[in-house]
Design an enzyme around this catalytic site. Structure first.
Site, PDB file in Angstrom:
ATOM      1  N   ASN A   1       0.880  -1.172   0.000  1.00  0.00           N
ATOM      2  CA  ASN A   1       0.000   0.000   0.000  1.00  0.00           C
ATOM      3  C   ASN A   1       0.920   1.225   0.000  1.00  0.00           C
ATOM      4  O   ASN A   1       1.654   1.457   0.962  1.00  0.00           O
ATOM      5  CB  ASN A   1      -0.834  -0.031   1.282  1.00  0.00           C
ATOM      6  CG  ASN A   1      -2.244   0.483   1.128  1.00  0.00           C
ATOM      7  OD1 ASN A   1      -2.977   0.508   2.106  1.00  0.00           O
ATOM      8  ND2 ASN A   1      -2.664   0.896  -0.045  1.00  0.00           N
TER       9      ASN A   1
ATOM     10  N   ASN B   1      -7.192  10.405  -0.613  1.00  0.00           N
ATOM     11  CA  ASN B   1      -7.218   9.262  -1.520  1.00  0.00           C
ATOM     12  C   ASN B   1      -6.583   9.616  -2.861  1.00  0.00           C
ATOM     13  O   ASN B   1      -6.339  10.785  -3.163  1.00  0.00           O
ATOM     14  CB  ASN B   1      -8.662   8.804  -1.755  1.00  0.00           C
ATOM     15  CG  ASN B   1      -9.225   8.055  -0.569  1.00  0.00           C
ATOM     16  OD1 ASN B   1      -8.574   7.168  -0.016  1.00  0.00           O
ATOM     17  ND2 ASN B   1     -10.443   8.406  -0.165  1.00  0.00           N
TER      18      ASN B   1
ATOM     19  N   CYS C   1      -6.806   5.669   7.136  1.00  0.00           N
ATOM     20  CA  CYS C   1      -6.046   4.678   6.366  1.00  0.00           C
ATOM     21  C   CYS C   1      -5.048   4.029   7.309  1.00  0.00           C
ATOM     22  O   CYS C   1      -4.140   4.700   7.818  1.00  0.00           O
ATOM     23  CB  CYS C   1      -5.325   5.362   5.207  1.00  0.00           C
ATOM     24  SG  CYS C   1      -4.285   4.247   4.240  1.00  0.00           S
ATOM     25  N   GLY C   2      -5.223   2.736   7.582  1.00  0.00           N
ATOM     26  CA  GLY C   2      -4.373   2.049   8.553  1.00  0.00           C
ATOM     27  C   GLY C   2      -2.932   1.916   8.117  1.00  0.00           C
ATOM     28  O   GLY C   2      -2.001   2.236   8.874  1.00  0.00           O
ATOM     29  N   ASN C   3      -2.703   1.439   6.885  1.00  0.00           N
ATOM     30  CA  ASN C   3      -1.328   1.323   6.410  1.00  0.00           C
ATOM     31  C   ASN C   3      -0.696   2.697   6.224  1.00  0.00           C
ATOM     32  O   ASN C   3       0.509   2.884   6.441  1.00  0.00           O
ATOM     33  CB  ASN C   3      -1.285   0.535   5.100  1.00  0.00           C
ATOM     34  CG  ASN C   3      -1.547  -0.937   5.315  1.00  0.00           C
ATOM     35  OD1 ASN C   3      -1.181  -1.497   6.340  1.00  0.00           O
ATOM     36  ND2 ASN C   3      -2.206  -1.572   4.359  1.00  0.00           N
TER      37      ASN C   3
ATOM     38  N   ASN D   1     -15.456   0.033   1.203  1.00  0.00           N
ATOM     39  CA  ASN D   1     -14.326  -0.808   0.799  1.00  0.00           C
ATOM     40  C   ASN D   1     -14.770  -2.264   0.861  1.00  0.00           C
ATOM     41  O   ASN D   1     -15.419  -2.675   1.835  1.00  0.00           O
ATOM     42  CB  ASN D   1     -13.146  -0.575   1.738  1.00  0.00           C
ATOM     43  CG  ASN D   1     -12.714   0.871   1.763  1.00  0.00           C
ATOM     44  OD1 ASN D   1     -12.101   1.367   0.828  1.00  0.00           O
ATOM     45  ND2 ASN D   1     -13.045   1.577   2.844  1.00  0.00           N
TER      46      ASN D   1
ATOM     47  N   GLU E   1     -10.710  -0.896  -3.029  1.00  0.00           N
ATOM     48  CA  GLU E   1     -10.796   0.309  -2.199  1.00  0.00           C
ATOM     49  C   GLU E   1     -11.521   1.445  -2.895  1.00  0.00           C
ATOM     50  O   GLU E   1     -11.204   1.787  -4.039  1.00  0.00           O
ATOM     51  CB  GLU E   1      -9.390   0.796  -1.823  1.00  0.00           C
ATOM     52  CG  GLU E   1      -8.756   0.028  -0.678  1.00  0.00           C
ATOM     53  CD  GLU E   1      -7.620   0.804  -0.033  1.00  0.00           C
ATOM     54  OE1 GLU E   1      -7.842   1.966   0.376  1.00  0.00           O
ATOM     55  OE2 GLU E   1      -6.510   0.252   0.050  1.00  0.00           O
TER      56      GLU E   1
ATOM     57  N   CYS F   1      -4.796  -3.184   2.486  1.00  0.00           N
ATOM     58  CA  CYS F   1      -5.648  -2.163   3.104  1.00  0.00           C
ATOM     59  C   CYS F   1      -5.646  -2.424   4.601  1.00  0.00           C
ATOM     60  O   CYS F   1      -6.134  -3.461   5.057  1.00  0.00           O
ATOM     61  CB  CYS F   1      -7.063  -2.225   2.534  1.00  0.00           C
ATOM     62  SG  CYS F   1      -8.198  -1.050   3.327  1.00  0.00           S
ATOM     63  N   GLY F   2      -5.097  -1.485   5.372  1.00  0.00           N
ATOM     64  CA  GLY F   2      -4.932  -1.696   6.811  1.00  0.00           C
ATOM     65  C   GLY F   2      -6.245  -1.750   7.574  1.00  0.00           C
ATOM     66  O   GLY F   2      -6.466  -2.668   8.384  1.00  0.00           O
ATOM     67  N   THR F   3      -7.126  -0.779   7.337  1.00  0.00           N
ATOM     68  CA  THR F   3      -8.431  -0.835   8.000  1.00  0.00           C
ATOM     69  C   THR F   3      -9.225  -2.035   7.494  1.00  0.00           C
ATOM     70  O   THR F   3     -10.052  -2.591   8.212  1.00  0.00           O
ATOM     71  CB  THR F   3      -9.230   0.463   7.771  1.00  0.00           C
ATOM     72  OG1 THR F   3      -9.339   0.723   6.357  1.00  0.00           O
ATOM     73  CG2 THR F   3      -8.573   1.652   8.464  1.00  0.00           C
TER      74      THR F   3
END
Length: 260
Positions: free
Chosen positions: A13, A65, A74-76, A172, A189, A199-201
């Protein structure tokens, strides 16, 4: 005027990061951000982030985005921005920073390439048919899929993201296959409007959905494989609430440069 940028990736990512700690973020050129994220005519990225000052936290994270629009968590990206903050000398091994979904704690390895990011607690999961729907900082749809390696994630994910239920706000879409010692996950996404390498989340949502699906409780650790590598999720689950949630994985500098 030239602007310094840094390109980071977390399990594939990838993100453009810009140091904006010298002033407040009052205006952004959304078309310029979209152009920078374009993979043929720009730098190329799943999104762009600004690191800004905050009087009560180590820093604040602003995430856009690839379509140039301000995004949800965004987790990552959060893990990459922590590695970037360490590179900038803003933090050392631990941090408390602010993102769009609230405060986050994170810890980073000594070499700065592995980040454990605490995610928000989750206490609501609903069903859409056999799929699970939940928000881990961004909204996610999780569905179990066999033979995921050969599955058309782009076409099928796009159908769900743009159906009558989700098209207005977007969602997502995560497809997961249980491969025994790990979960294999692929994600379409919103905002990128394509499959991403991670995708982290999304993987956080998947781990929670599978725990609920299997009626697991207690302290749960989940190994996840995505197209871009390996990620680990940890949380406590009492059958109703997910707490002490951590998204753990790599965050690495790819290159740096300048843009006009």
């Amino acid at each position: 005027m030239k602007t310094k940028f840094y390109k980071y990736q977390g399990a594939g990512n990838d993100f453009i990061l810009i140091d904006h700690t010298h002033s407040t973020l009052e205006h952004t050129d959304n078309q310029f951000i979209e152009d920078l994220c374009h993979r043929r005519f720009g730098i190329g990225a799943d999104g762009l982030m600004f690191v800004t000052k905050h009087e009560n936290y180590d820093f604040e994270m602003y995430y856009f985005n690839a379509d140039g629009k301000l995004g949800s968590m965004c987790g990552n990206g959060g893990r990459c921005i922590v590695a970037f903050a360490k590179q900038l000398g803003i933090i050392e091994r631990e941090t408390n920073f602010l993102a769009v979904d609230g405060p986050h704690y994170a810890r980073i390895s000594e070499n700065g390439e592995w980040v454990d990011l605490q995610m928000i607690d989750v206490n609501t999961i609903t069903k859409d048919g056999e799929a699970y729907v939940l928000n881990t900082g961004s909204p996610h749809y999780v569905t179990i899929q066999n033979n995921l390696k050969d599955f058309d994630v782009f076409s099928e994910g796009k159908k769900i993201r743009y159906n009558q239920i989700y098209s207005e706000k977007g969602i997502n879409v995560n497809f997961v296959e249980d491969q025994g010692d790990h979960l294999f996950v692929r994600t379409y996404e919103r905002g990128v409007e394509d499959e991403t390498y991670a995708c982290g989340t999304g993987v956080t949502a998947v781990a929670m959905a599978i725990a609920k699906h299997k009626n697991q409780t207690g302290h749960i650790k989940t190994d996840i494989k995505v197209l871009g590598g390996d990620i680990k999720i940890e949380f406590d689950y009492d059958g109703a609430n997910f707490t002490n949630v951590f998204l753990c994985g790599p965050a690495k500098l790819v290159f740096e440069g300048e843009v006009n």
